[in-house]
Design an enzyme around this catalytic site. Structure first.
Site, mmCIF file in Angstrom:
data_model
loop_
_atom_site.group_PDB
_atom_site.id
_atom_site.type_symbol
_atom_site.label_atom_id
_atom_site.label_comp_id
_atom_site.label_asym_id
_atom_site.label_seq_id
_atom_site.Cartn_x
_atom_site.Cartn_y
_atom_site.Cartn_z
ATOM 1 N NE ARG A 114 -3.222 2.580 2.590
ATOM 2 C CZ ARG A 114 -3.191 3.376 3.876
ATOM 3 N NH1 ARG A 114 -2.255 3.184 4.696
ATOM 4 N NH2 ARG A 114 -3.618 4.402 3.773
ATOM 5 C CG HIS A 159 -1.172 9.014 3.492
ATOM 6 N ND1 HIS A 159 -1.246 7.657 3.715
ATOM 7 C CD2 HIS A 159 -0.642 9.462 4.630
ATOM 8 C CE1 HIS A 159 -0.878 7.511 5.114
ATOM 9 N NE2 HIS A 159 -0.419 8.472 5.437
ATOM 10 C CD GLU A 204 -4.662 8.007 9.788
ATOM 11 O OE1 GLU A 204 -4.096 8.801 9.994
ATOM 12 O OE2 GLU A 204 -4.499 6.931 10.401
ATOM 13 C CG ASN A 344 -4.904 3.639 8.777
ATOM 14 O OD1 ASN A 344 -5.079 2.635 8.153
ATOM 15 N ND2 ASN A 344 -4.480 4.780 8.572
ATOM 16 C CE1 TYR A 346 0.158 3.027 13.570
ATOM 17 C CE2 TYR A 346 -2.043 3.903 12.905
ATOM 18 C CZ TYR A 346 -0.613 3.433 12.466
ATOM 19 O OH TYR A 346 0.175 3.602 11.552
ATOM 20 C CD GLU A 413 -1.403 4.131 8.079
ATOM 21 O OE1 GLU A 413 -1.046 4.601 9.074
ATOM 22 O OE2 GLU A 413 -1.814 4.920 7.147
#
Ligand code: BGC
Length: 509
Positions: A114, A159, A204, A344, A346, A413
């Protein structure tokens, strides 16, 4: 003499205290997850990959006709805002060193890669009136080489790095962005879509809208919280839907690809265990803001958000709500406008209602009325916001399954930051626990089909510059060749990809 004796005693005391607190810390801070369910292997069709983004790795910021993006301008005008005063002018030099990235990708044996396309590199004026042939050649070379090596390209169209050109007339707050993005998307599908089968419109939105147009932490540094950041999210959703429908109408029949959007979200746990309403509120204000219009039933923002912001706006004396719900046309257009949800993930937080609300009036913080906290047991990465909470990944996947009709999820991610050490045991622990979370979620019927680790190589970490490293490969920034050196985690990830199983952390190199 006496003073000397006293100093020794003091030193011993300090040493003992720090030793015990370190011991306690390492003993109590965990980054693990237990296996649940019947399968211990990832299914055959499950795909593994790694992610990067143009500004964070490419360098060559003004070559071959590229015009500046807002990140070029911001880092040049405000080096003081970047932790080490650096910028992405050179970064990992991937624009000139793709063969080094490819070597790493092949070594890892990933199924897909990606990466993002820099808008202002391929279209220096942001519209299609001027196109950089050399930049197009570069991305063609990347895509073709990946395919020759059996690695699927997964392309992020945007991005964070908006062409500066567009920012000068409002960027995401001007709804003409919908048109610009549609033409940019058309150009990408036409130029690369015969070979790219997985498209992500935006990465995002929340993370460029709120810092970019709310609290001014990111470019274009607009400080208009609770208004301009909401406009940015609104126009992003409409631009996304517009690109999706364009693809379906004009390209899908011949190209047969999939198109989605990547949303970042944490999972939230109830701090006071009284009622789960606060968890739902926190989830709606994070994931739901963008996901609900696309994957929910109404095609609009979550009801709680519309309700809160309408009544707060009235209380503030405004004659209109700061967040306008989508009208009939847009709800129909946005609802269902994605083939998959890019996630994504985290970290996570505990939540409770904040009464009275915090933050500026108005702002997202004020409207959401949530107080966030941590668990002492969560292990922290180099980044001050990143704590290892693998059960959060399992739980958010379940939440998506239950709230959005088990839509297909690509984890686009997930990663861990440190100082760039080669023996990166904490990253291995993080990877192991989070892949265990994915496997548990799969065993529990979640429709997750891709996992992509952030990141392939150490790179430019936005406002943190090069001070926080997320790579599976170390980047030797001071050497002429900028070698990519495999960290222990790269070997570990490779062993998972090869065996499709999670090995124990000590038998992989
Ligand atoms: C972004 C990446 C970033 C990573 C670590 C994600 O939110 O998409 O660009 O480097 O987080 O902060």
């Amino acid at each position: 003499m006496k003073i000397h004796f006293f100093l020794i005693l003091l030193w011993k005391f300090v040493y003992c205290v720090s030793f015990f607190s370190f011991e306690n810390r390492s003993e109590s801070q965990k980054c693990e997850l237990r296996h649940r369910g019947k399968n211990v292997k990832f299914p055959k069709q499950f795909l593994f990959g790694v992610s990067t983004a143009a500004y964070q790795i490419e360098g060559a910021w003004n070559e071959d006709g590229k015009s500046p993006s807002i990140w070029d301008t911001y880092t040049h005008l405000h080096p003081e805002r970047i932790a080490d005063h650096s910028n992405g002018d050179n970064a990992a030099e991937s624009y000139h060193r793709f063969e080094q990235d490819l070597r790493a990708l092949k070594e890892l044996k990933v199924d897909f890669y990606r990466f993002s396309i820099s808008w202002s590199r391929v279209l220096p004026k942001a519209d299609t009136t001027s196109q950089s042939k050399k930049a197009i050649d570069y991305y063609n070379m990347v895509i073709n080489t990946l395919l020759e090596n059996n690695i699927q390209p997964m392309v992020t169209m945007f991005h964070y790095d908006m062409p500066d050109e567009l920012s000068s007339f409002g960027g995401f707050t001007n709804d003409i962005i919908i048109k610009y993005f549609r033409f940019y998307a058309d150009f990408l599908f036409k130029t690369f879509g015969d070979r790219v089968k997985k498209w992500i419109t935006f990465n995002e939105p929340f993370d460029y809208c709120v810092p970019g147009y709310g609290n001014a932490d990111f470019p274009p540094m607009v400080h208009a919280p609770g208004v301009a950041d909401y406009l940015c999210l609104d126009n992003t959703l409409r631009a996304h839907a517009s690109a999706f429908h364009l693809y379906k109408a004009k390209y899908f029949d011949s190209q047969k690809g999939k198109i989605g959007i990547t949303i970042s979200s944490r999972f939230y746990y109830n701090k006071n265990k009284e009622s789960d309403e606060v968890v739902d509120r926190a989830m709606q204000y994070a994931l739901g803001w963008l996901a609900h219009p696309i994957f929910g039933k109404s095609g609009n923002y979550p009801f709680i958000i519309i309700e809160d912001i309408t009544s707060n706006s009235m209380r503030e004396g405004l004659p209109w709500p700061r967040l306008k719900p989508f009208n009939f046309h847009w709800t129909k257009y946005i609802k269902g406008s994605a083939d998959f949800l890019g996630l994504n993930y985290y970290t996570s937080r505990y939540v409770e209602i904040r009464d009275p609300p915090g933050g500026e009036i108005p702002s997202w913080e004020y409207d959401s009325r949530i107080k966030y906290s941590l668990d002492k047991k969560w292990k922290r990465a180099k980044s001050n916001w990143l704590y290892c909470v693998p059960n959060g990944l399992e739980d958010i996947l379940r939440w998506i399954r239950d709230n959005y009709n088990n839509v297909e999820v690509y984890i686009t991610e997930n990663g861990w930051s440190d100082d760039g050490e080669l023996v990166d045991l904490d990253r291995i622990g993080f990877l192991k626990a989070h892949l265990q979370a994915v496997l548990n979620a799969l065993n529990d019927g979640c429709n997750v089909t891709h996992y992509s680790h952030w990141s392939l190589i150490d790179n430019f970490e936005w406002n943190m510059g090069f001070t926080e490293k997320f790579g599976l490969y170390y980047l030797n920034m001071t050497s002429r060749n900028k070698e990519r050196v495999a960290k222990h985690s790269a070997h570990y990830y490779k062993s998972i990809i090869e065996s499709r199983k999670i090995p124990s952390s000590d038998n992989f190199v």
